[in-house]
Scaffold this motif. Structure first.
Motif, mmCIF file in Angstrom:
data_model
loop_
_atom_site.group_PDB
_atom_site.id
_atom_site.type_symbol
_atom_site.label_atom_id
_atom_site.label_comp_id
_atom_site.label_asym_id
_atom_site.label_seq_id
_atom_site.Cartn_x
_atom_site.Cartn_y
_atom_site.Cartn_z
ATOM 1 N N GLU A 235 0.832 -1.209 0.000
ATOM 2 C CA GLU A 235 0.000 0.000 0.000
ATOM 3 C C GLU A 235 0.864 1.256 0.000
ATOM 4 O O GLU A 235 0.496 2.278 -0.593
ATOM 5 N N ALA A 236 2.045 1.170 0.630
ATOM 6 C CA ALA A 236 2.916 2.347 0.760
ATOM 7 C C ALA A 236 3.976 2.426 -0.334
ATOM 8 O O ALA A 236 4.834 3.305 -0.295
ATOM 9 N N ARG A 237 3.927 1.537 -1.330
ATOM 10 C CA ARG A 237 4.995 1.462 -2.335
ATOM 11 C C ARG A 237 5.060 2.716 -3.200
ATOM 12 O O ARG A 237 4.061 3.403 -3.394
ATOM 13 N N ASP A 238 6.249 2.986 -3.705
ATOM 14 C CA ASP A 238 6.414 4.065 -4.674
ATOM 15 C C ASP A 238 5.652 3.708 -5.952
ATOM 16 O O ASP A 238 5.703 2.552 -6.401
ATOM 17 N N PRO A 239 4.984 4.662 -6.559
ATOM 18 C CA PRO A 239 4.113 4.342 -7.712
ATOM 19 C C PRO A 239 4.857 3.887 -8.946
ATOM 20 O O PRO A 239 4.293 3.200 -9.799
ATOM 21 N N ASP A 240 6.141 4.233 -9.081
ATOM 22 C CA ASP A 240 6.866 3.886 -10.303
ATOM 23 C C ASP A 240 7.769 2.669 -10.143
ATOM 24 O O ASP A 240 8.682 2.448 -10.944
ATOM 25 N N LEU A 241 7.537 1.865 -9.125
ATOM 26 C CA LEU A 241 8.340 0.662 -8.948
ATOM 27 C C LEU A 241 8.104 -0.318 -10.098
ATOM 28 O O LEU A 241 6.967 -0.498 -10.549
ATOM 29 N N PRO A 242 9.162 -0.979 -10.562
ATOM 30 C CA PRO A 242 8.987 -1.993 -11.618
ATOM 31 C C PRO A 242 8.562 -3.334 -11.021
ATOM 32 O O PRO A 242 9.129 -4.387 -11.321
ATOM 33 N N ILE A 243 7.564 -3.275 -10.144
ATOM 34 C CA ILE A 243 7.086 -4.446 -9.412
ATOM 35 C C ILE A 243 5.598 -4.596 -9.692
ATOM 36 O O ILE A 243 4.832 -3.642 -9.515
ATOM 37 N N ALA A 334 11.379 -4.105 7.861
ATOM 38 C CA ALA A 334 12.297 -3.082 7.348
ATOM 39 C C ALA A 334 12.693 -3.364 5.901
ATOM 40 O O ALA A 334 12.762 -2.447 5.065
ATOM 41 N N SER A 335 12.954 -4.620 5.587
ATOM 42 C CA SER A 335 13.324 -4.955 4.206
ATOM 43 C C SER A 335 12.127 -4.832 3.274
ATOM 44 O O SER A 335 12.275 -4.445 2.101
ATOM 45 N N LEU A 336 10.934 -5.156 3.755
ATOM 46 C CA LEU A 336 9.727 -4.977 2.944
ATOM 47 C C LEU A 336 9.527 -3.500 2.589
ATOM 48 O O LEU A 336 9.235 -3.157 1.443
ATOM 49 N N MET A 337 9.732 -2.638 3.592
ATOM 50 C CA MET A 337 9.555 -1.212 3.342
ATOM 51 C C MET A 337 10.678 -0.660 2.462
ATOM 52 O O MET A 337 10.452 0.240 1.652
ATOM 53 N N ALA A 338 11.885 -1.208 2.592
ATOM 54 C CA ALA A 338 12.989 -0.774 1.725
ATOM 55 C C ALA A 338 12.701 -1.145 0.274
ATOM 56 O O ALA A 338 12.986 -0.373 -0.650
ATOM 57 N N ALA A 339 12.138 -2.329 0.073
ATOM 58 C CA ALA A 339 11.779 -2.739 -1.288
ATOM 59 C C ALA A 339 10.640 -1.901 -1.839
ATOM 60 O O ALA A 339 10.588 -1.618 -3.042
ATOM 61 N N ALA A 340 9.727 -1.494 -0.975
ATOM 62 C CA ALA A 340 8.581 -0.690 -1.408
ATOM 63 C C ALA A 340 8.964 0.770 -1.632
ATOM 64 O O ALA A 340 8.402 1.439 -2.506
ATOM 65 N N GLN A 341 9.928 1.255 -0.835
ATOM 66 C CA GLN A 341 10.344 2.660 -0.931
ATOM 67 C C GLN A 341 11.876 2.747 -0.960
ATOM 68 O O GLN A 341 12.502 3.229 -0.013
ATOM 69 N N PRO A 342 12.513 2.271 -2.024
ATOM 70 C CA PRO A 342 13.975 2.291 -2.087
ATOM 71 C C PRO A 342 14.515 3.711 -2.153
ATOM 72 O O PRO A 342 13.796 4.642 -2.548
ATOM 73 N N ASP A 343 15.771 3.854 -1.767
ATOM 74 C CA ASP A 343 16.421 5.156 -1.918
ATOM 75 C C ASP A 343 16.488 5.532 -3.396
ATOM 76 O O ASP A 343 16.514 4.658 -4.273
ATOM 77 N N GLU A 344 16.532 6.816 -3.663
ATOM 78 C CA GLU A 344 16.700 7.291 -5.042
ATOM 79 C C GLU A 344 18.190 7.443 -5.327
ATOM 80 O O GLU A 344 18.828 8.383 -4.857
ATOM 81 N N THR A 345 18.747 6.488 -6.035
ATOM 82 C CA THR A 345 20.172 6.522 -6.382
ATOM 83 C C THR A 345 20.347 6.116 -7.837
ATOM 84 O O THR A 345 19.416 5.641 -8.481
ATOM 85 N N ASP A 346 21.582 6.261 -8.325
ATOM 86 C CA ASP A 346 21.941 5.778 -9.654
ATOM 87 C C ASP A 346 22.783 4.506 -9.561
ATOM 88 O O ASP A 346 23.330 4.031 -10.563
ATOM 89 N N PHE A 347 22.901 3.945 -8.344
ATOM 90 C CA PHE A 347 23.750 2.772 -8.147
ATOM 91 C C PHE A 347 23.206 1.554 -8.903
ATOM 92 O O PHE A 347 22.007 1.278 -8.891
ATOM 93 N N VAL A 348 24.137 0.822 -9.546
ATOM 94 C CA VAL A 348 23.768 -0.453 -10.161
ATOM 95 C C VAL A 348 24.750 -1.564 -9.771
ATOM 96 O O VAL A 348 24.628 -2.696 -10.237
ATOM 97 N N PHE A 349 25.728 -1.233 -8.905
ATOM 98 C CA PHE A 349 26.706 -2.216 -8.435
ATOM 99 C C PHE A 349 26.923 -2.024 -6.924
ATOM 100 O O PHE A 349 26.804 -0.917 -6.406
ATOM 101 N N PHE A 350 27.288 -3.092 -6.271
ATOM 102 C CA PHE A 350 27.816 -2.986 -4.909
ATOM 103 C C PHE A 350 28.636 -4.232 -4.594
ATOM 104 O O PHE A 350 28.435 -5.304 -5.167
ATOM 105 N N VAL A 351 29.584 -4.065 -3.669
ATOM 106 C CA VAL A 351 30.437 -5.160 -3.235
ATOM 107 C C VAL A 351 30.805 -4.907 -1.776
ATOM 108 O O VAL A 351 30.760 -3.756 -1.318
ATOM 109 N N ALA A 352 31.167 -5.950 -1.052
ATOM 110 C CA ALA A 352 31.553 -5.800 0.350
ATOM 111 C C ALA A 352 32.730 -4.838 0.483
ATOM 112 O O ALA A 352 33.611 -4.785 -0.388
ATOM 113 N N ASP A 353 32.719 -4.067 1.581
ATOM 114 C CA ASP A 353 33.791 -3.067 1.764
ATOM 115 C C ASP A 353 34.714 -3.395 2.929
ATOM 116 O O ASP A 353 35.589 -2.597 3.272
#
Length: 394
Positions: A235-243, A334-353
């Motif tokens: 119900e709280a998801r961002d409207p433009d999610l590709p989900i 928390a993960s459900l809400m993160a998936a529903a309302q992700p941060d706005e970034t241009d990231f397409v990669f990540f690796v352990a730091d």
């Protein structure tokens, strides 16, 4: 003469009624006034107890000033017959009226000793802990891994106490198979679980249980709670999610859950996968490969092989495009809400730091630098571990 006697009698009656009213008002004031307790206590009410025993225990512990007023007040409020067994936290200054409300309202105990069955991603453990009333914090008395460690004596004695509470604590990221196996191993529960619930259908949380509770009923409670959480996130998801559906949201949330243990990163991790979906890039996430190997039945316990990264399974996101067909674990809120309302970034990669978190990147060049740094950290750690092994850790 008789008139004089009658007049005196009326006077005495009026005075008596006046005094009685004053006593009642005083008693009512005492019953509702702040109590004398200056340090929190854990009040234990045994099964089969009564208000007389409870009131005397409260006097002995310095929580009330009068056992008689406590009992009269409970009678006046018609709560004497509603006394509940349990362990109840009584805070400093709590009035008699408030204490009566606590011990007659029922529900979960609020202090005392409890046994917690912890269902973790890597192991199942049992913890015996007790609430310290003065700090309002639980103090661990014992912890062990069933089937591996010796069972401490305090566990057996605590289980037999009438006022002991029992709790099943399910961690975020465990699989439905792990939850099912854990419940099967708790001997105070009864009944069978007909089949393993759908992956992702159980809400990670802490559930109070009682001896004799039905395992299938507990599973149903977990499923009902997760259904509410998924509906809330959808119900709280961002409207433009590709989900396209709540089920897809649950799948994405499960991947986010398995990819990071750092709460602050969930939104960023979710943004990487959303950006990849929007760009029709494969998700290429290791936890999905692992799930394709184990199907949630146990822990892989080793690193992935190159052949496994190329193996075709329904969950291998190095091979398939888009989301896998099912969740790969049970995500928390928390993960459900993160998936529903992700941060706005241009990231397409990540690796352990190397710190437990991740380094994020928008370009392949930047990502390759991050990967090189991570491999260097791994090499240094490996060399350090080898050095410690050769010197006996000295």
């Amino acid at each position: 003469m008789w008139r004089h006697i009658a007049s005196n009698a009326v006077t005495f009656l009026i005075m008596g009624l006046f005094l009685l009213g004053g006593v009642i008002l005083w008693g009512k004031g005492e019953y509702q006034a702040e109590g004398p307790l200056d340090q929190a206590i854990c009040l234990q009410v045994e099964r089969g107890s009564n208000m007389r025993r409870v009131s005397q225990k409260l006097v002995d512990q310095g929580a009330i000033s009068s056992a008689a007023i406590f009992r009269i007040g409970a009678d006046y409020e018609e709560k004497t017959s509603q006394l509940k067994a349990g362990s109840f936290l009584v805070q400093p200054g709590t009035s008699m009226s408030q204490i009566v409300d606590v011990v007659t309202r029922g529900g979960a105990s609020t202090c005392g000793t409890e046994v917690v069955y912890r269902v973790g991603v890597n192991r199942i453990s049992v913890q015996v802990r007790e609430l310290d009333p003065t700090s309002n914090r639980f103090v661990e008395r014992a912890e062990f891994t069933p089937g591996e460690d010796e069972v401490p004596e305090i566990f057996a004695t605590t289980k037999e106490k009438a006022d002991t509470r029992f709790r099943v604590a399910v961690a975020e990221g465990v699989t439905s198979w792990q939850v099912t196996e854990a419940l099967k191993g708790i001997d105070l529960l009864e009944g069978n679980i007909a089949e393993i619930p759908a992956e992702g259908a159980l809400a990670p949380d802490s559930y109070e249980v009682r001896p004799g509770d039905d395992r299938a009923t507990i599973i149903a409670q977990m499923a009902a709670r997760q259904e509410l959480l998924v509906a809330e996130a959808w119900e709280a998801r961002d409207p433009d999610l590709p989900i396209g559906s709540p089920e897809d949201l649950l799948i994405l949330a499960s991947i986010v859950e398995k990819e990071t243990g750092v709460p602050e990163e969930r939104g960023q991790v979710a943004s990487v996968f959303v950006n990849r979906l929007n760009q029709n890039m494969r998700l290429q996430t290791d936890p999905t490969v692992i799930y394709g190997i184990t199907e949630g039945k146990g822990v892989l316990g080793r690193g992935l092989r190159r052949s496994e990264l190329r193996a075709e399974t329904p969950w291998n996101t190095y091979v398939i495009t888009g989301l896998p067909p099912t969740p790969i674990a049970n995500p928390g809120r928390a993960s459900l809400m993160a998936a529903a309302q992700p941060d706005e970034t241009d990231f397409v990669f990540f690796v352990a730091d190397g710190t437990g978190g991740h380094a994020f990147a928008t370009t392949l060049e930047e990502h390759n630098r991050n990967v090189a740094r991570w491999r260097q950290i791994e090499a240094e750690r490996g060399a350090a571990a080898a050095g410690n092994a050769s010197t006996g850790g000295n």
